[in-house]
Design a protein around this motif. Structure first.
Motif, PDB file in Angstrom:
ATOM      1  N   HIS A   1       0.856  -1.175   0.000  1.00 23.28           N
ATOM      2  CA  HIS A   1       0.000   0.000   0.000  1.00 23.28           C
ATOM      3  C   HIS A   1       0.898   1.234   0.000  1.00 23.28           C
ATOM      4  O   HIS A   1       1.677   1.451   0.922  1.00 23.28           O
ATOM      5  CB  HIS A   1      -0.916   0.008   1.231  1.00 23.28           C
ATOM      6  CG  HIS A   1      -1.676   1.280   1.384  1.00 23.28           C
ATOM      7  ND1 HIS A   1      -2.725   1.605   0.560  1.00 23.28           N
ATOM      8  CD2 HIS A   1      -1.526   2.318   2.239  1.00 23.28           C
ATOM      9  CE1 HIS A   1      -3.196   2.793   0.912  1.00 23.28           C
ATOM     10  NE2 HIS A   1      -2.481   3.236   1.927  1.00 23.28           N
TER      11      HIS A   1
ATOM     12  N   TYR B   1       5.518   3.413   1.700  1.00 22.40           N
ATOM     13  CA  TYR B   1       4.611   2.298   1.457  1.00 22.40           C
ATOM     14  C   TYR B   1       4.617   1.343   2.651  1.00 22.40           C
ATOM     15  O   TYR B   1       5.542   1.357   3.481  1.00 22.40           O
ATOM     16  CB  TYR B   1       4.962   1.562   0.160  1.00 22.40           C
ATOM     17  CG  TYR B   1       6.317   0.899   0.107  1.00 22.40           C
ATOM     18  CD1 TYR B   1       6.472  -0.450   0.423  1.00 22.40           C
ATOM     19  CD2 TYR B   1       7.446   1.622  -0.287  1.00 22.40           C
ATOM     20  CE1 TYR B   1       7.723  -1.058   0.360  1.00 22.40           C
ATOM     21  CE2 TYR B   1       8.685   1.017  -0.352  1.00 22.40           C
ATOM     22  CZ  TYR B   1       8.815  -0.322  -0.031  1.00 22.40           C
ATOM     23  OH  TYR B   1      10.057  -0.920  -0.086  1.00 22.40           O
TER      24      TYR B   1
ATOM     25  N   ARG C   1       3.946  -2.785   3.837  1.00 19.55           N
ATOM     26  CA  ARG C   1       3.879  -4.174   3.403  1.00 19.55           C
ATOM     27  C   ARG C   1       4.078  -5.061   4.627  1.00 19.55           C
ATOM     28  O   ARG C   1       4.576  -4.596   5.660  1.00 19.55           O
ATOM     29  CB  ARG C   1       4.896  -4.469   2.321  1.00 19.55           C
ATOM     30  CG  ARG C   1       6.338  -4.414   2.775  1.00 19.55           C
ATOM     31  CD  ARG C   1       7.219  -5.233   1.841  1.00 19.55           C
ATOM     32  NE  ARG C   1       8.619  -5.062   2.065  1.00 19.55           N
ATOM     33  CZ  ARG C   1       9.302  -5.593   3.076  1.00 19.55           C
ATOM     34  NH1 ARG C   1       8.696  -6.289   4.008  1.00 19.55           N
ATOM     35  NH2 ARG C   1      10.609  -5.413   3.163  1.00 19.55           N
TER      36      ARG C   1
ATOM     37  N   TYR D   1      -4.632   3.669   7.318  1.00 21.24           N
ATOM     38  CA  TYR D   1      -4.745   2.447   6.530  1.00 21.24           C
ATOM     39  C   TYR D   1      -5.027   1.234   7.419  1.00 21.24           C
ATOM     40  O   TYR D   1      -5.909   0.435   7.131  1.00 21.24           O
ATOM     41  CB  TYR D   1      -3.483   2.206   5.707  1.00 21.24           C
ATOM     42  CG  TYR D   1      -3.563   0.929   4.912  1.00 21.24           C
ATOM     43  CD1 TYR D   1      -4.265   0.886   3.711  1.00 21.24           C
ATOM     44  CD2 TYR D   1      -3.003  -0.247   5.389  1.00 21.24           C
ATOM     45  CE1 TYR D   1      -4.381  -0.290   2.995  1.00 21.24           C
ATOM     46  CE2 TYR D   1      -3.109  -1.433   4.676  1.00 21.24           C
ATOM     47  CZ  TYR D   1      -3.800  -1.446   3.479  1.00 21.24           C
ATOM     48  OH  TYR D   1      -3.925  -2.616   2.776  1.00 21.24           O
TER      49      TYR D   1
ATOM     50  N   HIS E   1      -8.362  -1.105   7.620  1.00 19.79           N
ATOM     51  CA  HIS E   1      -8.261  -2.560   7.482  1.00 19.79           C
ATOM     52  C   HIS E   1      -8.968  -3.247   8.658  1.00 19.79           C
ATOM     53  O   HIS E   1      -9.723  -4.206   8.467  1.00 19.79           O
ATOM     54  CB  HIS E   1      -6.785  -2.974   7.421  1.00 19.79           C
ATOM     55  CG  HIS E   1      -6.577  -4.431   7.233  1.00 19.79           C
ATOM     56  ND1 HIS E   1      -6.657  -5.043   6.004  1.00 19.79           N
ATOM     57  CD2 HIS E   1      -6.303  -5.419   8.135  1.00 19.79           C
ATOM     58  CE1 HIS E   1      -6.444  -6.350   6.147  1.00 19.79           C
ATOM     59  NE2 HIS E   1      -6.218  -6.596   7.424  1.00 19.79           N
TER      60      HIS E   1
END
Length: 176
Positions: A3, A10, A12, A111, A115
């Motif tokens: 993402h 980012y 991960r 994020y 989620h």
């Protein structure tokens, strides 16, 4: 899963090769761990290897935060997930101080909360932080969390006891 957020950042999943980088040093750095219980007991590489090998449990989600030039700069997680109560504890560490106070924590945190609520069907995400940790308090409030309470003299830091402020957000209050 990768993402991307902000410019050059980012998320991960944590990989075993990440253990070879600066990751383990963050937890013995007294500046980085100033407001947490990390850094009191120094951990060897077996500790971090054991942590990594237990990541596939279904009571936690751990993501590594990366910068395209500086590499692995932090982690964030939902941990102690209770599938009965639909709750999880939120935690974050930015181990590379060059990336603090740049909005990285906020964007990454949005994020993982998204989620938690929309993929994991959690009802409540919470966190706790030292009453001295103004940065984490601001992050919790910016994420829409509310102060839930205070654990008095709950954390021993730098020779004195400190309160832990508890924050939470419910799925119905989460705004994407």
């Amino acid at each position: 899963m990768i993402h991307t957020f902000l410019k050059d950042y980012y998320l991960r999943p944590l990989r075993k090769t990440d253990l070879d980088g600066p990751y383990s040093s963050w937890f013995s750095d007294q500046t980085i761990t100033k407001y947490s219980s990390h850094g009191k007991f120094f951990k060897n590489e077996n500790y971090f290897l054991s942590f990594y090998e237990n990541l596939n449990r279904e009571d936690q989600v751990v993501l590594a935060i990366f910068h395209t030039l500086d590499g692995h700069i932090g982690n964030l997680s939902l941990q102690d997930i209770s599938w009965i109560n639909r709750t999880a504890e939120f935690a974050i560490i930015i181990g590379n101080q060059n990336h603090q106070n740049k909005g990285v924590s906020y964007e990454a945190s949005k994020y993982i909360l998204e989620h938690g609520f929309n993929k994991l069907n959690l009802n409540k995400i919470y966190c706790g932080t030292s009453d001295q940790n103004i940065g984490m308090q601001r992050l919790a409030l910016k994420l829409g969390m509310k102060e839930e309470g205070r654990r008095v003299d709950h954390l021993f830091l730098e020779g004195s006891y400190h309160d832990v402020l508890m924050y939470y957000i419910l799925a119905k209050d989460w705004k994407t």
